[in-house]
Scaffold this active site. Structure first.
Site, PDB file in Angstrom:
ATOM      1  N   ARG A  97      19.340  64.146  33.627  1.00  0.00           N
ATOM      2  CA  ARG A  97      20.287  63.291  32.628  1.00  0.00           C
ATOM      3  C   ARG A  97      20.439  64.319  31.183  1.00  0.00           C
ATOM      4  NH1 ARG A  97      19.340  57.890  33.657  1.00  0.00           N
ATOM      5  NH2 ARG A  97      21.284  57.626  32.349  1.00  0.00           N
ATOM      6  N   ASP A 111      26.165  52.744  39.633  1.00  0.00           N
ATOM      7  CA  ASP A 111      25.288  51.778  39.453  1.00  0.00           C
ATOM      8  C   ASP A 111      25.172  50.697  40.451  1.00  0.00           C
ATOM      9  OD1 ASP A 111      25.558  51.763  35.984  1.00  0.00           O
ATOM     10  OD2 ASP A 111      24.685  53.204  37.309  1.00  0.00           O
ATOM     11  N   CYS A 133      14.807  61.516  34.413  1.00  0.00           N
ATOM     12  CA  CYS A 133      14.291  60.094  34.824  1.00  0.00           C
ATOM     13  C   CYS A 133      14.396  60.231  36.329  1.00  0.00           C
ATOM     14  CB  CYS A 133      15.034  58.985  34.338  1.00  0.00           C
ATOM     15  SG  CYS A 133      16.604  58.835  35.006  1.00  0.00           S
ATOM     16  N   LYS A 153      24.445  45.341  29.366  1.00  0.00           N
ATOM     17  CA  LYS A 153      23.523  46.288  28.845  1.00  0.00           C
ATOM     18  C   LYS A 153      24.350  47.410  28.537  1.00  0.00           C
ATOM     19  CE  LYS A 153      21.135  48.910  31.697  1.00  0.00           C
ATOM     20  NZ  LYS A 153      21.008  50.408  31.421  1.00  0.00           N
ATOM     21  N   ASN A 154      24.974  48.011  29.266  1.00  0.00           N
ATOM     22  CA  ASN A 154      25.753  49.410  29.063  1.00  0.00           C
ATOM     23  C   ASN A 154      26.785  49.155  28.131  1.00  0.00           C
ATOM     24  OD1 ASN A 154      23.794  50.138  30.293  1.00  0.00           O
ATOM     25  ND2 ASN A 154      25.132  50.763  32.392  1.00  0.00           N
ATOM     26  N   ARG A 160      14.499  45.659  32.977  1.00  0.00           N
ATOM     27  CA  ARG A 160      15.194  46.394  31.861  1.00  0.00           C
ATOM     28  C   ARG A 160      16.485  46.204  31.956  1.00  0.00           C
ATOM     29  NH1 ARG A 160      15.552  52.083  32.919  1.00  0.00           N
ATOM     30  NH2 ARG A 160      17.536  51.770  31.720  1.00  0.00           N
TER      31      ARG A 160
END
Ligand code: EPZ
Length: 416
Positions: free
Chosen positions: A122, A305, A117, A22-23, A397
């Site tokens: 962020r 993460d 968030c 994803k990243n 997500r």
């Protein structure tokens, strides 16, 4: 909001194929705006985040076609996008990644300021500092940030923190700036290196990606590229912990073990063996998991993460483990939920002390963010009795077909 119902105790095993990162996908889809020609991306994970990024570049004029489930065919737009096109940006936290390509290509960018968030404020001050150094004029107001420039100039930027997003955003912009731009104290994550690989495939001149100093010699234009996204190291790490906590043999396909060194080192320290066989990893469980300490750091340190997921493993380890979260200011949202499941955790600022217990107890818990949600799935598999995890949109997500993959390795999971 959807929920997972998990009944622990079933035999877990077999193999699971890890999806594209994803990243890495998000900055690369944004970077496709830089090209005058069609680009083709393979191994893109089907996630709400990647779909939102595709919508965003579509609203900036590109046309995006999905083929064979994971391939994107992206053709550039012919018009300069207008502010009204950018309402998509509000749906995606990482929409700030479009600023660099838009500014370099159109001399203009406007996105909603990415609100904070669960895991932190962020901010994007490092991004904006870099764009200002390149000559952009910045206006903020009514929750938006707008950047304009007649032309961007090559410059030397020192990042106060090796921000992944700021490194990627500035690298993208620099590819179309005539002259040499240098980014110092740059992030060295594999996803940054993957973006540099895609940019180079389009004809960019980039040196030092993956080190703390990246040099970009800009070009007038970038062309066609066909590129395959790296596997998702965080999804891989999450499945390794699922195997560890259920004491299961599990084979992971489509992984790059080099990207998982800090996670593998910590699992080895905890007594879990990981063997490698060309592009695959095998988790060999151990009877008792030893408590270990982790401290999250920018790559190649232990990835933030993976912190929440590791805390779930430490909750059922032998002994006391200490977790220090140095990257985000509020990334212990999983702790109150783990405590509801019987975990013994004390927080002091950015440090959490986990006293391992034999088993957790199943409970009704809430996913607060992507990785905290993944941590609750791991905890549910280490518990006695059923668990129900609410707000699974957060989890989905970042984990493609997560419920399907969990079922395929033997997890008793139902989505409600
Ligand atoms: C990327 O976020 C990842 N997201 C995050 O993954 C990951 O946790 C993070 O890098 C760190 O590895 C994507 O790539 C889409 P940062 P990013 O800029 O770029 C501060 C997940 O779970 N900072 O490296 O936003 C910031 O507040 C997600 O997949 C500033 O102060 O991370 C944070 O404390 C979560 N000013 C630290 O730096 C800035 O301008 C790291 O942020 C930018 C960042």
């Amino acid at each position: 909001m959807a929920a997972y119902k998990i009944t622990p105790g079933t035999k877990i095993g077999g193999e699971v194929r890890i999806s594209g990162s994803k990243n890495a996908s998000l900055p690369i889809i944004a970077a496709s705006l830089l090209s005058d020609r069609q680009t083709v991306l393979h191994n893109i994970p089907r996630l709400s985040d990647t779909e939102n990024m595709c919508d965003l570049i579509t609203s900036a004029g590109s046309s995006v076609k999905l083929e064979n489930e994971h391939d994107l065919i992206i053709s550039p737009g012919s018009i300069t996008p207008k502010a009204s096109h950018m309402e998509q940006a509000s749906k995606l936290r990482a929409s700030f990644l479009i600023i660099g390509p838009m500014l370099a290509k159109y001399g203009w960018a406007k996105i909603p300021l990415p609100g904070g968030c669960r895991i932190g404020a962020r901010p994007i001050d490092l991004h904006l500092k870099g764009f200002t150094a390149m000559g952009a004029k910045i206006r903020q107001g009514h929750g938006y940030v707008e950047l304009k420039c007649d032309r961007l100039n090559p410059t030397r930027i020192y990042l106060d923190f090796p921000s992944v997003g700021a490194t990627e955003n500035l690298m993208n912009a620099a590819c179309l700036i005539d002259g040499e731009t240098v980014i110092e104290n740059a992030a060295t994550e594999p996803e940054v290196v993957d973006l540099a690989g895609f940019l180079t495939a389009m004809g960019a001149d980039i040196y030092g990606a993956g080190t703390d100093t990246v040099r970009i010699i800009g070009k007038k234009r970038l062309g066609h590229a066909e590129y395959t996204i790296i596997p998702d190291r965080i999804e891989a790490g999450t499945f390794m912990l699922i195997a560890a906590v259920t004491k299961s043999n599990l084979r992971l396909e489509n992984v790059i073990s080099d990207h998982l060194k800090p996670v593998i080192a910590k699992l080895n320290e905890a007594g879990i063996c990981i063997t490698e066989c060309g592009g695959c990893l095998e988790v060999i469980p151990c009877e008792r998991i030893k408590a270990v300490d982790i401290k999250t750091l920018p790559y190649p340190g232990f990835p933030t993460d993976m912190q929440a997921q590791f805390m779930s493993l430490m909750s059922v380890a032998d002994g006391t483990g200490v977790v220090v979260e140095t990257v985000f200011e509020n990334r212990f949202m999983q702790v109150p939920e783990l405590i509801r499941m019987g975990a013994k955790i004390k927080i002091d600022g950015r440090t959490a002390v986990i006293d391992g217990t034999k088993r957790l107890s199943g409970a009704k818990v809430k996913a607060t963010d992507l990785r905290a949600g993944a941590a609750l799935v791991i905890a549910a598999l280490a518990a006695q009795g059923d668990s129900e995890i609410e707000n699974t949109e957060h989890i989905e997500r970042g984990y493609e077909r997560f419920e399907e993959k969990l079922s395929s390795i033997g997890v008793n999971i139902k989505k409600e």
